[in-house]
Design a protein around this motif. Sequence first.
Motif, short mmCIF file in Angstrom:
data_model
loop_
_atom_site.label_atom_id
_atom_site.label_comp_id
_atom_site.label_asym_id
_atom_site.label_seq_id
_atom_site.Cartn_x
_atom_site.Cartn_y
_atom_site.Cartn_z
N SER A 116 -0.46 8.67 -0.25
CA SER A 116 -0.58 10.39 0.35
C SER A 116 -0.03 10.22 1.98
N LYS A 117 -1.33 9.07 2.59
CA LYS A 117 -0.63 9.10 3.80
C LYS A 117 0.81 8.89 4.28
N ALA A 118 1.21 8.58 3.13
CA ALA A 118 2.76 7.32 4.04
C ALA A 118 3.46 8.31 4.55
N THR A 119 3.96 8.01 5.24
CA THR A 119 5.60 9.20 6.03
C THR A 119 7.11 8.35 5.43
N GLU A 120 7.79 9.08 5.69
CA GLU A 120 9.31 9.30 5.21
C GLU A 120 9.20 7.23 6.54
N SER A 121 9.61 7.54 7.19
CA SER A 121 10.78 6.06 7.80
C SER A 121 9.52 5.06 6.70
N GLN A 122 7.65 5.14 6.60
CA GLN A 122 6.99 4.42 6.37
C GLN A 122 7.34 3.85 5.02
N ILE A 123 8.15 4.59 3.60
CA ILE A 123 8.85 4.46 3.11
C ILE A 123 10.26 4.27 3.15
N LYS A 124 10.40 4.38 3.65
CA LYS A 124 11.80 3.69 3.94
C LYS A 124 11.96 1.99 4.34
N GLY A 125 10.60 1.83 5.36
CA GLY A 125 10.89 0.50 5.60
C GLY A 125 10.47 -0.49 4.32
N GLU B 176 0.80 -1.43 0.25
CA GLU B 176 -0.36 0.14 0.09
C GLU B 176 0.95 1.29 -0.07
N VAL B 177 1.97 0.81 0.31
CA VAL B 177 2.64 1.71 0.55
C VAL B 177 3.29 2.35 -0.87
N LEU B 178 4.28 1.68 -1.53
CA LEU B 178 4.84 1.80 -2.72
C LEU B 178 3.61 1.92 -4.21
N ARG B 179 3.29 2.70 -4.62
CA ARG B 179 2.33 2.48 -5.15
C ARG B 179 3.19 2.02 -6.81
N ARG B 180 4.11 2.79 -7.72
CA ARG B 180 4.98 2.21 -8.85
C ARG B 180 6.08 3.20 -8.75
N PRO B 181 7.17 2.75 -9.54
CA PRO B 181 7.94 3.30 -9.93
C PRO B 181 8.55 4.40 -10.42
N LEU B 182 8.42 5.55 -10.72
CA LEU B 182 8.76 6.48 -11.70
C LEU B 182 9.51 6.48 -12.77
N ILE B 183 9.53 5.66 -14.16
CA ILE B 183 10.88 5.92 -14.94
C ILE B 183 10.52 7.02 -16.12
N THR B 184 11.32 8.27 -15.42
CA THR B 184 11.38 9.76 -16.16
C THR B 184 13.11 9.66 -16.66
N GLU B 185 13.11 11.05 -16.75
CA GLU B 185 14.09 12.00 -17.45
C GLU B 185 15.22 10.97 -15.99
N LYS B 186 14.55 12.12 -15.64
CA LYS B 186 14.74 12.74 -13.99
C LYS B 186 15.44 11.74 -13.45
N GLU C 10 21.81 7.07 -11.19
CA GLU C 10 23.08 6.61 -11.93
C GLU C 10 23.75 7.72 -10.44
N ARG C 11 23.12 8.20 -9.77
CA ARG C 11 23.47 8.74 -7.77
C ARG C 11 22.98 8.19 -6.91
N ASP C 12 22.62 6.66 -7.57
CA ASP C 12 22.20 6.13 -6.01
C ASP C 12 20.89 6.23 -5.19
N LYS C 13 20.17 7.26 -6.36
CA LYS C 13 18.44 7.57 -6.27
C LYS C 13 17.72 7.25 -7.34
N TYR C 14 16.89 6.52 -6.45
CA TYR C 14 15.51 6.48 -7.17
C TYR C 14 14.07 6.89 -6.47
N ALA C 15 13.46 6.87 -7.43
CA ALA C 15 11.86 7.85 -7.41
C ALA C 15 10.81 6.82 -7.41
N PHE C 16 9.71 6.94 -6.72
CA PHE C 16 8.17 6.65 -6.14
C PHE C 16 7.53 6.71 -6.28
N GLU C 17 6.27 6.34 -6.68
CA GLU C 17 5.33 7.47 -6.35
C GLU C 17 4.29 6.58 -5.12
N VAL C 18 3.75 7.07 -4.56
CA VAL C 18 3.85 6.75 -2.84
C VAL C 18 2.36 6.79 -2.85
#
Length: 94
Positions: free
Chosen positions: A31-40, A5-15, A21-29
């Motif tokens: 709307s009520k998810a917190t940073e600690s829930q996303i991390k877990g 329920e926390v992670l909806r989908r990965p974002l595949i865009t140019e950005k 390449e910098r070990d950062k990944y983007a996700f749609e999450v």
Amino acid sequence: MHLYEVLRRPLITEKATWLKERDKYAFEVASKATESQIKGAVEQAFKVKVSKVNVMTVPGKTRRFGRRQVTSSPWKKAIVTLAPGHKITFFEGV
């Protein structure tokens, strides 16, 4: 909130590809998810170590269909930074 329920989908865009390449990944999450829930959720789903999570709310866009104006719903985006040496193999080759 459950992992799927926390992670909806990965974002595949140019950005997002540039951030990968910098070990950062983007996700749609959720709307009520917190940073600690996303991390877990990312650590549990992909078996990696997360060092930082940045969260932002993307506002909805107004579009026209003939005479009507329709506003899409706002959604939440998370940029997840992984610890050095960790990669998510799901994104490789994209």
